[in-house]
Scaffold this active site. Sequence first.
Site, PDB file in Angstrom:
ATOM      1  N   ASN A 206      36.808  31.868  42.367  1.00 49.81           N
ATOM      2  CA  ASN A 206      36.027  33.443  41.454  1.00 49.81           C
ATOM      3  C   ASN A 206      35.247  32.518  40.189  1.00 49.81           C
ATOM      4  O   ASN A 206      36.491  31.038  39.620  1.00 49.81           O
ATOM      5  CB  ASN A 206      37.242  33.902  41.017  1.00 49.81           C
ATOM      6  N   CYS A 211      33.481  38.299  40.732  1.00 46.91           N
ATOM      7  CA  CYS A 211      34.818  39.014  40.959  1.00 46.91           C
ATOM      8  C   CYS A 211      33.061  39.718  42.016  1.00 46.91           C
ATOM      9  O   CYS A 211      33.012  39.981  43.637  1.00 46.91           O
ATOM     10  CB  CYS A 211      35.579  39.211  41.372  1.00 46.91           C
ATOM     11  N   HIS A 458      38.199  44.545  38.444  1.00 48.33           N
ATOM     12  CA  HIS A 458      37.810  43.580  39.699  1.00 48.33           C
ATOM     13  C   HIS A 458      37.283  44.665  40.733  1.00 48.33           C
ATOM     14  O   HIS A 458      37.261  45.933  40.955  1.00 48.33           O
ATOM     15  CB  HIS A 458      39.452  43.238  40.117  1.00 48.33           C
ATOM     16  N   ASP A 475      38.663  39.489  49.497  1.00 47.32           N
ATOM     17  CA  ASP A 475      38.936  39.326  48.113  1.00 47.32           C
ATOM     18  C   ASP A 475      39.014  38.115  47.113  1.00 47.32           C
ATOM     19  O   ASP A 475      40.193  36.830  46.940  1.00 47.32           O
ATOM     20  CB  ASP A 475      40.660  39.908  47.651  1.00 47.32           C
TER      21      ASP A 475
END
Length: 1116
Positions: A206, A211, A458, A475
């Site tokens: 990131n 994200c 997020h 993630d």
Amino acid sequence: MTISTPPPAPAEPQPQQEEEEVLVPHQELPNGTQPMEVVPAEPAATVENQPTEDTPISRFTWTIDNLSRVNTKKLYSETFVVGGYKWRVLIFPRGNNVEFLSMYLDVADSAVLPYGWTRYAQFSLSVVNQIHNKFTIRKETQHQFSARESDWGFTSFMPLSELYNPSRGYLVNDTCVIEAEVAVCKVVDYWSYDSKKETGYVGLKNQGATCYMNSLLQTLYHIPYFRKAVYHMPTTENDMPSGSIPLALQSLFYKLQYNDSSVSTKELTKSFGWDMHDSFMQHDVQELNRVLSEKLEDKMKGTVVEGTIQQLFEGHHMNYIECINVDFKSTRKESFYDLQLDVKGCQDVYASFDKYVEVERLEGDNKYHAEQHGLQDAKKGVLFIDFPPVLQLQLKRFEYDFMRDTMVKINDRYEFPLQLDLDRDDGKYLSPDADRNVRNLYTLHSVLVHSGGVHGGHYYAFIRPTLSDQWFKFDDERVTKEDAKRALEEQYGGEEELPQTNPGLNNTPFKFTKYSNAYMLVYIRESDKDKIICNVDEKDIAEHLRIRLEKDREEKERRKKEKAEAHLYTIIKVARDDDLTAQIGKDIYFDLVDHDKVPSFRIQKQMPFTQFKEEVAKELGIPTQFQRFWLWAKRQNHTYRPNRPLTPQEEALTVGQLKEAANKAHNAELKLFLEVELGLDLKPLALPDKTRDDILLFFKLYDPEKEQLRYVGRLFVKASGRPQDILPKLRKMAGFLQDDDVELYEEIKFEPNVMCEYIDNRIIFRSCQLEDGDIVCFQKSPKPDTADQFRYPDVPSFLVYIRNRQVVHFRSLEKPKEDDFCLEMSKIFTYDEVVEKVAQQLGVDDPSKIRLTSHNCYSQQPKPQPIKYRGVERLLDMLIHYNQTSDILYYEVLDIPLPELQALKTLKVTYHHATKDEVSVHSIRLPKNSTVGDVLSDIKSKVDLSHPDAELRLLEVFYHKIYKIFAPSEKIENINDQYWTLRAEEVPEEEKNLGPFDRLIHVYHFTKDTQNQTNFGEPFFMVIREDETLSSIKERLQKKLKVSDEDFSKWKFAYISLGRPDYFEDSDTVATRFQRNMYGAWEQYLGLEHPDTAPRKAHSANQNRHSFERPVKIYN
């Protein structure tokens, strides 16, 4: 203290990266490390239902009295306990170096926790609106707290102007109420977690707030047919990834396929033309998907993979209108790459599709005008001609709330199936032209999730790369295995019930909203899955790309190995005369050399130094007997000079021992100067012996005509000798005639200011305080008649110029992303000198009409406030932003001198004509000590009045309501026209002659649906009599507003107080409903309910756009 338990902690932590405004106050912002006085918070605070030690979640309320009187920079709340941990809220009442309230969640006992502690929490922070709770400002985020990052939150939480305005409701009676909801989660040790080893996949790094992009890229990568097409896009070995989107995407996909650790996206975002600010600006993943698809579709044209985007993602639907009573039907075929499905009011995907194809009846006032048939009752709808192999469903989780004039997130429960059958109910979604031989049965491939609210949050993705039963969560950098429940049911959204802590009591279960929910779904058609989920191997990758990336991988492995073995080696940097000659006057001007640009040797610490000399002989061709090495030393004045030669005893040590003995500063490198004497044939000669009386000096030559400084050599001089003794040698080194006069200067230092002193030729070197490693600059003595010919006639003036010169990039404030022109200036230029240079460049006669604005190095934007006239002393002050120095300034050319403008207050006032349907906007400039009466007088001179003696008034209008009538005597200095509208109008005659029982009421337009009640249009005042009925008032309203009988008959009329309508009958006496002397008179009004027919703002163009974003753009 009071109890409450909002949302439960999720099962696993989220990554630390957040939206760009989430910052740690002490470490992320300038000046944060400076000690600040911390005063314990005195205001009252409560934790709703005092939690027990093992309660994982709680809500904390902090009531701060006398907020405007707090004079400390930061303020802490009382400590509260959640999940067995101590927390507190930290605020900066005047902002953390910004014009916003700054607010953070802080680990209260971080200073006494054991080494290596961490804890993870999801939390929200709110400033409560004490007038209307629906306007409470709430922001959510999550963070893994540690000793390094013990506080986390929002630096720009809300504008200070909003907080401290009592009419807004956030500060009532100088009291502010802050709430914190904290959910503590179990911390998993991900430092040692290896995504590749555990799952076979790697994540994406990131960059700050990317994200949303990472989740989309992982989804596209795991569509192998798409990945194969990207690999087959033509690129060449001469392309650079940062300048080619296809190559950057190929490189990214290759690394995702073959790397063992997470992959950076910086090359890709550079190929988009993004800067750092773009990487810290969170965008909408759905919008990025469309923009990226369009860009790739364009890049694929004319190549072997042309049409891939259409083949994968393009479907078609038919818009139709069919008349009921006559034989007429109109159809239009349209393509789509994704479908936007309603979430609000829909239980699941099938309900959304039902709504999508829902038939609308066009009848009554809304009849359809059919060609040759006139107005007809008709049916209007959409049916699908074909669906694509890869079906992308964008869920409308964000919608525009007209009541609040802002975007809101829809967190309602919304289910989606693992298998989606779009042929259900005998193909009710399909048009008559659809191919019924194609089976539209889809299986779920990926679920993109948004966690958070409308102000950011997020993104992450659940993906089944091979459509097996195993799901994976992508993630950012971390990839984990997940079960189907996590990927499906837990992403439906909606509410969840918290388990009761005291089941024996008949308590009402506490429900909380789940802020993490599915935002985008990707389905793959069963009949196409073998084609889509295909094999992609090295033969699909261009050879030049494999070679390039393999070299990158090998280089990365080499650096990794070097890093692992660094403790076994010493880096030795060796500077020679050749390096000084190459650098001085080009790369550097002060000191002697930039050590980052000299030959570097990576030597094992156990190697004897004598053996290292042999390595140097091989590398540089200088026999060991002709080498003499000097140690460098950093002096107290921050200069770096050769200090002394190595002794025989030091040369007998190993390299590691020598570094430790000579390196008192414990630097990682050993820096040496190699002294070599060369003959006329440039071959090495024997080195002269150095006695205690010998001083090694380095010489630079300055040419004032060419403004050039260069290195010309070094000499040993006797401490007892005089500078005049070496003048013949210096003249020879410089190429001067032997009768040329020469001036000598010692370059002493350059930080923080240049110090360069004249050397008297007749004084001995020892008295001049010269020592080994000193620098002497010399030049021809300037003749009296030539001194004015040169900008910098001597060495000191030239060095001062070099030290302070600065190339400044000037940009028009109207085009803040584009350089307009560049000027070379001095950092010590005064304000007047800077604006004079800019005025000359722009051809402006009066420099005082130039207004400059500094650059914000963090946002890469102009600062909000321009530089005041002579508000800074020097150019350097204009360029410094906290601890960074910029080279950008923004300019404006004003129509009046800046000093005059600063003495004025500029207001934008909208004037509404009394008898004509005309509205004009006026910019009023008046001295700051002027009154509202002066503003109205100025407006009178600019507008047409209904009659010469008309009286004007000034109103404050906000969200279609009148909040204030300004008194003519009120000063204009504190009036703010940025957030609300200033409206000028004539005072109607009927308002000037109010009877004792007459009432002046507010009248507003509003519209209402099942969900919301929204004001619109222009509000106004109206005089009503004590006994006047609605029927009488309606007549006057219709005449005033000039509404047709047909339209006016559909209007409804209501008394509205605090947003609740109470509808009138024609016979009702209106005045009896209105209270006298009510606080907030704008909240009780006569409401006119009717459709808003005025053009709306373009909010519907993208239903899911966050309100805080700028559009996603890919520039290349």
